[in-house]
Design a protein around this motif. Structure first.
Motif, PDB file in Angstrom:
ATOM      1  N   ILE A 200      12.859  -6.730  54.632  1.00 15.06           N
ATOM      2  CA  ILE A 200      11.679  -7.452  55.107  1.00 15.06           C
ATOM      3  C   ILE A 200      12.089  -8.601  56.015  1.00 15.06           C
ATOM      4  O   ILE A 200      11.477  -8.829  57.072  1.00 15.06           O
ATOM      5  CB  ILE A 200      10.859  -7.969  53.907  1.00 15.06           C
ATOM      6  N   MET A 201      13.131  -9.328  55.624  1.00 11.73           N
ATOM      7  CA  MET A 201      13.570 -10.462  56.433  1.00 11.73           C
ATOM      8  C   MET A 201      14.099 -10.019  57.784  1.00 11.73           C
ATOM      9  O   MET A 201      13.788 -10.627  58.816  1.00 11.73           O
ATOM     10  CB  MET A 201      14.641 -11.253  55.672  1.00 11.73           C
ATOM     11  N   LEU A 202      14.905  -8.944  57.791  1.00 11.78           N
ATOM     12  CA  LEU A 202      15.573  -8.527  59.026  1.00 11.78           C
ATOM     13  C   LEU A 202      14.675  -7.708  59.945  1.00 11.78           C
ATOM     14  O   LEU A 202      14.728  -7.865  61.170  1.00 11.78           O
ATOM     15  CB  LEU A 202      16.836  -7.735  58.686  1.00 11.78           C
ATOM     16  N   PHE A 203      13.872  -6.829  59.370  1.00 16.94           N
ATOM     17  CA  PHE A 203      13.126  -5.876  60.190  1.00 16.94           C
ATOM     18  C   PHE A 203      11.639  -6.204  60.324  1.00 16.94           C
ATOM     19  O   PHE A 203      10.963  -5.628  61.185  1.00 16.94           O
ATOM     20  CB  PHE A 203      13.274  -4.465  59.615  1.00 16.94           C
ATOM     21  N   GLU A 204      11.127  -7.090  59.491  1.00 18.99           N
ATOM     22  CA  GLU A 204       9.712  -7.436  59.569  1.00 18.99           C
ATOM     23  C   GLU A 204       9.505  -8.863  60.081  1.00 18.99           C
ATOM     24  O   GLU A 204       8.766  -9.091  61.036  1.00 18.99           O
ATOM     25  CB  GLU A 204       9.058  -7.289  58.181  1.00 18.99           C
ATOM     26  N   ILE A 205      10.174  -9.824  59.455  1.00 19.36           N
ATOM     27  CA  ILE A 205       9.936 -11.225  59.795  1.00 19.36           C
ATOM     28  C   ILE A 205      10.757 -11.670  60.996  1.00 19.36           C
ATOM     29  O   ILE A 205      10.248 -12.367  61.881  1.00 19.36           O
ATOM     30  CB  ILE A 205      10.236 -12.119  58.566  1.00 19.36           C
ATOM     31  N   LEU A 206      12.036 -11.279  61.028  1.00 20.16           N
ATOM     32  CA  LEU A 206      12.909 -11.734  62.111  1.00 20.16           C
ATOM     33  C   LEU A 206      12.365 -11.418  63.501  1.00 20.16           C
ATOM     34  O   LEU A 206      12.403 -12.295  64.382  1.00 20.16           O
ATOM     35  CB  LEU A 206      14.306 -11.137  61.929  1.00 20.16           C
ATOM     36  N   PRO A 207      11.860 -10.198  63.771  1.00 18.67           N
ATOM     37  CA  PRO A 207      11.308  -9.957  65.123  1.00 18.67           C
ATOM     38  C   PRO A 207      10.131 -10.856  65.468  1.00 18.67           C
ATOM     39  O   PRO A 207       9.873 -11.101  66.646  1.00 18.67           O
ATOM     40  CB  PRO A 207      10.883  -8.478  65.056  1.00 18.67           C
ATOM     41  N   ASN A 208       9.434 -11.368  64.471  1.00 16.22           N
ATOM     42  CA  ASN A 208       8.259 -12.195  64.726  1.00 16.22           C
ATOM     43  C   ASN A 208       8.591 -13.677  64.838  1.00 16.22           C
ATOM     44  O   ASN A 208       7.690 -14.478  65.157  1.00 16.22           O
ATOM     45  CB  ASN A 208       7.219 -11.984  63.615  1.00 16.22           C
ATOM     46  N   VAL A 209       9.820 -14.052  64.566  1.00 12.13           N
ATOM     47  CA  VAL A 209      10.228 -15.453  64.753  1.00 12.13           C
ATOM     48  C   VAL A 209      11.321 -15.552  65.815  1.00 12.13           C
ATOM     49  O   VAL A 209      11.949 -16.598  65.950  1.00 12.13           O
ATOM     50  CB  VAL A 209      10.717 -16.076  63.420  1.00 12.13           C
ATOM     51  N   ARG A 210      11.561 -14.488  66.567  1.00 15.07           N
ATOM     52  CA  ARG A 210      12.640 -14.509  67.549  1.00 15.07           C
ATOM     53  C   ARG A 210      12.346 -15.488  68.678  1.00 15.07           C
ATOM     54  O   ARG A 210      13.280 -16.033  69.280  1.00 15.07           O
ATOM     55  CB  ARG A 210      12.868 -13.103  68.095  1.00 15.07           C
ATOM     56  N   GLU A 211      11.038 -15.706  69.001  1.00 10.51           N
ATOM     57  CA  GLU A 211      10.732 -16.688  70.040  1.00 10.51           C
ATOM     58  C   GLU A 211      11.170 -18.084  69.607  1.00 10.51           C
ATOM     59  O   GLU A 211      11.711 -18.861  70.406  1.00 10.51           O
ATOM     60  CB  GLU A 211       9.237 -16.680  70.358  1.00 10.51           C
TER      61      GLU A 211
END
Length: 230
Positions: A200-211
């Protein structure tokens, strides 16, 4: 009559105007061009600077200490009589090497810590947040001195020190962003689907906080850092 015959039709005039607009939009703004020229200049200095520096950047001349700029020393000399222009040109190599590596190390470590602390609540977040506060309150000069004594002066030491100093700052920002994302529906759906916390952290949340991470990366990269001691 002749002018009317050679006058462009409305469609041709509109086409020329549209073409000029497209060509103008395709060119980068002047600030980008100026910035690119400056960056290219320092890259050339970093790669080939040792070939055209006027003096040995590490040669000391106690008879020319703190000399003002003149025809011989364009930027003057420092407290040990070393030519400042030569030291700037040769030192740019360390700057262009150390700054990206240190920034990447600090942002990577801080992003990982922020993901963990932001996703897990309870004692994990409480202990981790207190450790971050303690590390941020630790005097930077003491951290530098301890690291220099333990590892000695080198580019690796500078990368480690700057990375350690940047990590808590990045971690706090990423932690705040992750805490906002973990309450969203897509995270709840991933939990119900049986996805692991790491997934969840790597594939769900991380792409949404990359900015947020990208902004931290650019901000920290632009922060001045010192080259390795010589």
């Amino acid at each position: 009559m002749t002018d009317l015959a050679h006058a462009p039709t409305p469609d041709a005039a509109a086409l020329k105007t549209n073409l000029r607009t497209r060509l103008g939009d395709g060119l980068p703004p002047p600030s980008t061009l100026v910035g690119g020229v400056i960056l290219l200049f320092w890259i050339v200095c970093a790669v080939f600077g040792h070939l055209f520096v006027p003096f040995d950047p590490y040669a000391e001349d106690f008879l020319a200490m703190l000399a003002p700029p003149d025809a011989t020393h364009w930027f003057g000399t420092d407290t040990l009589g070393r030519d400042i222009l030569s030291r700037i040109v040769v030192g740019s190599r360390d700057i262009l090497l150390v700054a990206p590596l240190a920034t990447l190390a600090g942002v990577t470590a801080g992003s990982f810590i922020g993901l963990v602390l932001g996703y897990f609540d309870g004692w994990v977040d409480a202990i981790g947040a207190r450790l971050l506060d303690a590390l941020m309150a630790f005097p930077f000069i003491v951290l530098v001195t301890m690291t220099l004594v333990a590892l000695g002066p080198s580019n690796l030491t500078v990368v480690l020190v700057i990375g350690i100093a940047y990590a808590p700052l990045v971690a706090r920002t990423v932690r705040t962003a992750v805490r906002q994302e973990r309450e969203r529906d897509y995270v709840s759906a991933a939990r119900l689907a049986g996805e692991s916390p790491i997934g969840i952290m790597l594939f769900e949340i991380l792409p949404n906080v990359r900015e947020t991470i990208l902004v931290e990366l650019i901000t920290r990269l632009a922060t001045p850092s010192s080259p390795s001691p010589r």
